[in-house]
Motif scaffolding. Structure first.
Motif, PDB file in Angstrom:
ATOM      1  N   VAL A 210       2.766   1.917  12.897  1.00 31.28           N
ATOM      2  CA  VAL A 210       3.071   0.661  13.130  1.00 31.28           C
ATOM      3  C   VAL A 210       2.710   0.372  14.409  1.00 31.28           C
ATOM      4  O   VAL A 210       2.753   1.009  15.455  1.00 31.28           O
ATOM      5  N   ALA A 211       1.772  -0.636  14.726  1.00 27.23           N
ATOM      6  CA  ALA A 211       1.423  -0.955  15.859  1.00 27.23           C
ATOM      7  C   ALA A 211       2.310  -1.518  16.926  1.00 27.23           C
ATOM      8  O   ALA A 211       3.382  -2.067  16.479  1.00 27.23           O
TER       9      ALA A 211
ATOM     10  N   SER B  98      -2.191   4.503   6.385  1.00 23.46           N
ATOM     11  CA  SER B  98      -1.272   3.665   6.094  1.00 23.46           C
ATOM     12  C   SER B  98      -0.650   2.697   7.476  1.00 23.46           C
ATOM     13  O   SER B  98      -0.239   3.153   7.966  1.00 23.46           O
ATOM     14  N   ALA B  99      -1.652   1.464   7.458  1.00 21.78           N
ATOM     15  CA  ALA B  99      -1.449   0.909   8.491  1.00 21.78           C
ATOM     16  C   ALA B  99      -1.527  -0.817   8.163  1.00 21.78           C
ATOM     17  O   ALA B  99      -2.514  -0.918   7.338  1.00 21.78           O
TER      18      ALA B  99
ATOM     19  N   ARG C  64     -10.113  -0.705  11.178  1.00 19.05           N
ATOM     20  CA  ARG C  64     -10.075   0.585  11.620  1.00 19.05           C
ATOM     21  C   ARG C  64      -9.502   1.689  10.575  1.00 19.05           C
ATOM     22  O   ARG C  64      -9.307   2.799  10.782  1.00 19.05           O
ATOM     23  N   GLY C  65      -9.860   1.280   9.329  1.00 22.69           N
ATOM     24  CA  GLY C  65     -10.187   2.458   8.163  1.00 22.69           C
ATOM     25  C   GLY C  65      -8.734   2.621   7.217  1.00 22.69           C
ATOM     26  O   GLY C  65      -8.686   3.461   6.624  1.00 22.69           O
ATOM     27  N   ALA C  66      -7.826   1.436   7.463  1.00 24.70           N
ATOM     28  CA  ALA C  66      -6.772   1.508   6.814  1.00 24.70           C
ATOM     29  C   ALA C  66      -6.967   1.590   5.049  1.00 24.70           C
ATOM     30  O   ALA C  66      -7.955   0.763   4.744  1.00 24.70           O
ATOM     31  N   THR C  67      -6.291   2.549   4.288  1.00 20.67           N
ATOM     32  CA  THR C  67      -6.532   2.653   2.888  1.00 20.67           C
ATOM     33  C   THR C  67      -5.454   1.718   2.310  1.00 20.67           C
ATOM     34  O   THR C  67      -5.429   1.529   1.259  1.00 20.67           O
ATOM     35  N   HIS C  68      -4.211   1.491   2.994  1.00 22.21           N
ATOM     36  CA  HIS C  68      -3.046   0.923   2.553  1.00 22.21           C
ATOM     37  C   HIS C  68      -2.441   0.056   3.511  1.00 22.21           C
ATOM     38  O   HIS C  68      -2.347   0.402   4.906  1.00 22.21           O
ATOM     39  N   VAL C  69      -2.352  -1.224   3.194  1.00 18.44           N
ATOM     40  CA  VAL C  69      -1.521  -2.311   4.041  1.00 18.44           C
ATOM     41  C   VAL C  69       0.000  -2.488   3.330  1.00 18.44           C
ATOM     42  O   VAL C  69      -0.078  -2.667   2.220  1.00 18.44           O
TER      43      VAL C  69
END
Length: 237
Positions: A173-174, A205-206, A218-223
């Motif tokens: 989590v940012a 996951s981001a 930046r490459g997230a595969t899951h939101v």
């Protein structure tokens, strides 16, 4: 007068358009990004409505809500995304397939024992603290949880060798007040180093309602989206 199903259909369309645009800008295919609907505090009727609209991945961050909802929709893939007490690992292992918030050795032990008892394999993501990325304000501000980046290799090795667990990748989590693009760039670096040792751990996951574009860039595969799909959360019961 619009129905709840109409509201969810409209929200889902808008979210999918955002994901598509973010992927296009990043030179990625939308097929590379899985939408996880976070249904915290919303009723199981909303879960069923989303399922009817094509959602297949649903996440909860409270064990009691996961336990209450997952048995009603067993055809869905259930994700646990919140901080987890070791004593609740058995319940989460029973009701979820993926745990996004593995952040300590004691939890690895508890989840391994629970997965073996449930005779299943749990896919585990390491929650990474991004407090050292982004603005200096973020580094000294509210902590969002997770293991320090330099501790990821050791924890990853523990998950990879544990019975009943599969190392899936990383989650974060940012930090509040941070530059989310810079924070997620840091996560992308951590994920790349992890894949060099564990090629199958390729999930990132981001990204939530406010920063999914930066995460996808930046490459997230899951939101993990709640508010953008379901609206303002009702109060916790």
């Amino acid at each position: 007068m619009s129905t709840r199903a109409d509201e969810l259909r409209s929200s889902l369309q808008q979210v999918r358009e955002r994901i598509e645009k973010a992927c296009q800008a990043a030179g990625r295919s939308p097929d590379e990004v899985t939408l996880v609907a976070i249904t915290k505090t919303f009723p199981v009727s909303d879960v069923r409505a989303l399922a009817a609209l094509g959602i297949r991945d649903v996440g909860e961050n409270r064990e009691q809500e996961l336990r209450a909802k997952a048995p009603d929709c067993p055809e869905l893939t259930w994700h646990f995304v919140g901080q987890l007490q070791s004593k609740k690992a058995r319940s989460v292992a029973r009701n979820a397939s993926i745990v996004h918030s593995v952040d300590r050795s004691s939890l690895v032990v508890a989840l391994s024992k629970a997965a073996v008892a449930e005779e299943k394999t749990l896919r585990c993501l390491l929650q990474v603290s991004l407090a050292s990325y982004g603005s200096s304000e973020a580094a000294t501000g509210a902590e969002r949880g997770g293991v320090a980046p330099d501790a990821v290799p050791d924890l990853a090795a523990e998950v990879a060798s544990a019975d009943g667990l599969e190392l899936g990748g990383v989650m974060a989590v940012a930090p509040l007040g941070s530059d989310s693009d810079e924070a997620f760039a840091g996560l992308q670096e951590v994920a790349s180093r992890l894949r060099s040792e564990h090629p199958g751990a390729d999930w990132i996951s981001a990204g939530m309602t406010g920063d999914l574009e930066a995460a996808i860039r930046r490459g997230a595969t899951h939101v993990r989206l709640g508010r953008a799909l379901l609206g303002t959360r009702p109060p916790l019961g």
